[in-house]
Structure formats: C-alpha cells, structure tokens
Design an enzyme around this catalytic site. Structure first.
Site, PDB file in Angstrom:
ATOM      1  N   ASP A 141      54.679  24.096  96.289  1.00 27.65           N
ATOM      2  CA  ASP A 141      53.448  25.654  96.307  1.00 27.65           C
ATOM      3  C   ASP A 141      54.670  26.428  96.282  1.00 27.65           C
ATOM      4  O   ASP A 141      55.079  27.496  95.320  1.00 27.65           O
ATOM      5  CB  ASP A 141      52.669  26.372  97.203  1.00 27.65           C
ATOM      6  CG  ASP A 141      52.165  28.043  97.078  1.00 27.65           C
ATOM      7  OD1 ASP A 141      51.243  27.645  96.121  1.00 27.65           O
ATOM      8  OD2 ASP A 141      53.281  28.375  97.346  1.00 27.65           O
ATOM      9  N   ALA A 169      49.176  28.546  94.684  1.00 21.69           N
ATOM     10  CA  ALA A 169      49.241  28.285  93.295  1.00 21.69           C
ATOM     11  C   ALA A 169      48.862  26.451  93.782  1.00 21.69           C
ATOM     12  O   ALA A 169      47.504  25.996  92.897  1.00 21.69           O
ATOM     13  CB  ALA A 169      50.850  27.771  93.115  1.00 21.69           C
ATOM     14  N   ASP A 170      49.082  26.282  95.236  1.00 19.25           N
ATOM     15  CA  ASP A 170      48.143  24.912  95.593  1.00 19.25           C
ATOM     16  C   ASP A 170      47.205  25.382  96.324  1.00 19.25           C
ATOM     17  O   ASP A 170      45.965  23.998  95.457  1.00 19.25           O
ATOM     18  CB  ASP A 170      49.121  24.978  97.666  1.00 19.25           C
ATOM     19  CG  ASP A 170      49.521  23.257  97.183  1.00 19.25           C
ATOM     20  OD1 ASP A 170      49.541  22.705  96.317  1.00 19.25           O
ATOM     21  OD2 ASP A 170      51.124  23.680  98.757  1.00 19.25           O
ATOM     22  N   LEU A 171      46.262  26.269  96.275  1.00 17.98           N
ATOM     23  CA  LEU A 171      45.314  26.583  96.775  1.00 17.98           C
ATOM     24  C   LEU A 171      44.149  26.800  95.098  1.00 17.98           C
ATOM     25  O   LEU A 171      43.085  26.342  94.811  1.00 17.98           O
ATOM     26  CB  LEU A 171      44.322  27.441  97.325  1.00 17.98           C
ATOM     27  CG  LEU A 171      44.521  27.817  98.718  1.00 17.98           C
ATOM     28  CD1 LEU A 171      44.507  28.765  99.530  1.00 17.98           C
ATOM     29  CD2 LEU A 171      44.500  26.211  99.512  1.00 17.98           C
TER      30      LEU A 171
END
Length: 398
Positions: A141, A169-171
């Site tokens: 992320d 970014a991850d989620l």
C-alpha cells in the site's frame, strides 16, 4: 431467504489485506470462502501487528477473515496441488495476490486452472498488475500511494511526505476486485465461461484520484497538499474553535451565506475575495483566517450545534474511541461482538452495507489455521484414507 452469494464457492489463495478483504466481503454476502493457507505459518497477517489477544492470531487477521474456513495445503507439493485441483473443479471464484509469475511457477495460474474448470473466475491482485515495467516491483500500500501521487497531496504544504493511514490502495484494490468478480460471474451466467481479472493496488489508488487528476488536467498545475481542505469547494475543511478543531462543509453558495449569518459576518458575503466558490477557492487562506477569527469566540460543540440548526454541514472530529461508541455506530450496528474458539468474545467491525431482505450474519469467526482441512476435503469427495495419504505425502506439511 438465503444470502445472495450463497451459491458461490470462493478459493481465497491470498494473504495480508487486499485479497483477504475482497474474499471477506464475498463471504459476508453468503459465499462459501475457503482460505487456502501455507501449512505451519498460514496467512502472514496471523503474526502481524504488535499485540496479541489470547491466541497466536493477530487482531488484524481476525478483522479480515470472518466468514471463511481454513485449509492448510502445501502448493509446492505434488499431493498438495492434487488436493487443490480437486477444490478448483467445484469452485466459482479464485483470488490470489502473489507477485506476477509466482502462480505460474506453482502451477496454479489461470491457464492451468482454466483447463480444470473453464467456468472459473480467477482474480489476481498485485502491486502494479501483471504487465508493464513495474509489474515485478513489491506490492505494498505504501508503495502504491507513493507512486500514484496520493502521498504528494497528503498533509500540509512544505511538510514531510505523509501517507493515508487508512490503506486506500489495499482496500481499494479489494473493493475493485469484488466489483470485477461479480461482473464476471454475471457474464459467466450468460456465456458459460469464466475469465481472468487483473487488479492492482496502483490502479486502485490512481483510480480513486478523481479530484486531483481533474485539477491537473483542467489547470495544468500539479496538485499540492491542502491538509483537510477540499479541491472543489471552500470552506470545506477543519477549522479551529476556542477549544479545538471541528469541520464545516459550506459546499455551495446557499450554505456559504448561511454560514456567514451564523457567525455574524454578513460582510463576507459581498467581499470580492469570497463572492463565489471560484473566488473562495482562490483565496482559501484568507477565507479561513477570517472565519476562524469568529469561530475563536465559542467552543467547537457550540458552533457545530448552531451550524447544524441553520442547515450548514458541520461535525466534531472524533478519534476511533469516540467514533466506535457513537450513537450512530451503535444504531447502525457497526460494532459486533462475535464468539471465537480461542479468543472468546471479540469485537469486529459490522457490515458496512445492509441488505434489507437477506441480512448478513457472521457464520464463521476468523478461522484457526487449518481448522477445516479435513472437513473441506471430505466435502470435495475425498475419503478419510485419501486424506491420510495426502498427510503422509506432505500435502499439509510446511
């Protein structure tokens, strides 16, 4: 009525955040999510974070893996892959987040699994996607926020770089993957064919940068950090009262006029620096200086109450301890207490959207490593002797 995705079987061959988050959302909607984990160690997040509750699994793992069952399989082992391939035959969806090329080396890539199950919807989530010159870079992320421009607009002008503490970014990649998976499943219902999905943290973070890219293309100027302010409207940010900060959202002319009346500054309505939203954005710094001079006369709570009475959006700034016990969080059941076989009763975030006809429920807490290995293999059609054979041949060994 059963949950809408109860007909789907999902193989979660992912770790840490983006993939597990994606699969948990599918599980919350009823999908049978089977978490395929490396024997002995499992998902890296089991050992992450700097604290433990009672058992060995971290709070982060518990937060990302409800409504799943866990099976230990060594995918580097021939017997482990044999068992895995049998699971693939009856699966609808597979999610993996290895670095590009790893799945092919393990012989669990889409071309291999498509031969076993042509209807499989296969989603890969990586840092930068499967193609392009950055595809082999580490997928974190932090890296995605740095290389998409997201970090460049965080914080205050002139200060050291700041990332969003919420891993957007991850989620975001997990959310976009869910959207693609469900679209592909719908398409498969018509065509009879699955397909490959290529999602990335880079494209998720960049895809969420709506206002910033619009500003850059519209003005030719590189967007700069603006702290809590907004690129579309002013005043729309945190402001200081006599005791602490709070936020206001006077996002249009009507709200701006109402705000000026509440604070007793009708003179600002005709001030040429602030006559319309364009002018206010251009003169944001003096605008905030003027209104904060008035806000300094009363407490944040007093101003929030007065502004809300006048129809102007305003709110206190809560920390998580306050947000989680707020009356709205309680009313919307955004904190749930669930039973875990080791931890006992543990808190977890509630479902962020609600289904009126088929309310979601926690069918499984986050699983223990390999908790359902035998159960899942028996369901796949293997006998107890088959499972013991797999065990002797190293299918479940690290």
């Amino acid at each position: 009525m059963t949950l809408p995705l109860s007909h789907l079987k999902v193989l979660d061959v992912s770790q840490v955040m983006a993939g597990p988050f994606c699969c948990m959302l599918l599980g919350d909607m009823g999908a049978d999510v089977i978490k395929v984990e490396p024997p002995g160690v499992g998902d890296q997040t089991r050992r992450a974070m700097g604290f433990r509750l009672k058992g060995e699994d971290s709070g982060g793992f518990l937060a990302l893996n409800r409504n799943k069952r866990s099976i230990e399989l060594n995918l580097k082992n021939v017997s482990g892959r044999e068992a895995f391939y049998e699971l693939v035959r009856s699966a609808d969806v597979l999610v993996e987040n290895n670095r590009p090329g790893v799945a092919a080396r393990l012989r669990i890539d889409y071309p291999t699994l498509k031969e076993i199950n042509p209807k499989l919807v296969y989603a890969s989530i990586s840092g930068f996607g499967q193609t392009g010159p950055w595809s082999q870079r580490p997928g974190f992320d932090l890296i995605a926020q740095a290389m998409t421009g997201v970090m460049s607009v965080m914080g205050y002008p002139g200060m050291a770089p700041v990332k969003s503490s919420v891993p957007v970014a991850d989620l975001g990649a997990g959310l976009f993957a869910v959207y693609a998976i469900l679209s592909a499943v719908t398409g498969r219902d018509r065509s009879g064919q699955g397909q490959y999905i290529d999602a990335s943290l880079f494209e998720a973070a960049l895809g969420l940068s709506i206002w910033e890219t619009a500003e850059y293309w519209g003005t030719g100027e590189v967007p700069a950090p603006i702290a809590s302010a907004n690129r579309m409207s002013a005043p729309y940010q945190a402001v200081r009262a006599s005791d602490r900060h709070f936020v206001i959202g006077a996002a249009n002319q009507k709200l701006w006029v109402s705000l000026c009346k509440v604070i007793g500054r009708e003179d600002l309505i005709a001030d040429p620096r602030f006559t319309d939203n364009v002018a206010r954005l251009r003169n944001r710094a003096p605008l905030i200086e003027e209104i904060e001079a008035s806000f300094a006369k009363r407490t944040a709570d007093a101003w929030v109450a007065a502004l809300l009475d006048a129809g102007v959006p305003a709110a206190p700034i809560y920390d998580y301890a306050e947000a989680l016990v707020s009356e709205q969080s309680q009313a919307r059941e955004m904190v749930m207490s669930i039973e875990h076989p080791v931890e006992g009763r543990v808190n977890t975030l509630g479902f962020p959207v609600k289904l009126g006809g088929t309310p979601q429920q926690v069918r499984y807490p986050a699983p223990l490593l390999g908790q359902h290995t035998d159960e899942i293999l028996l369901e796949a059609g293997f006998g107890k002797q088959d499972i013991e054979s797999f065990r002797l041949r190293g299918a479940f060994a690290s």
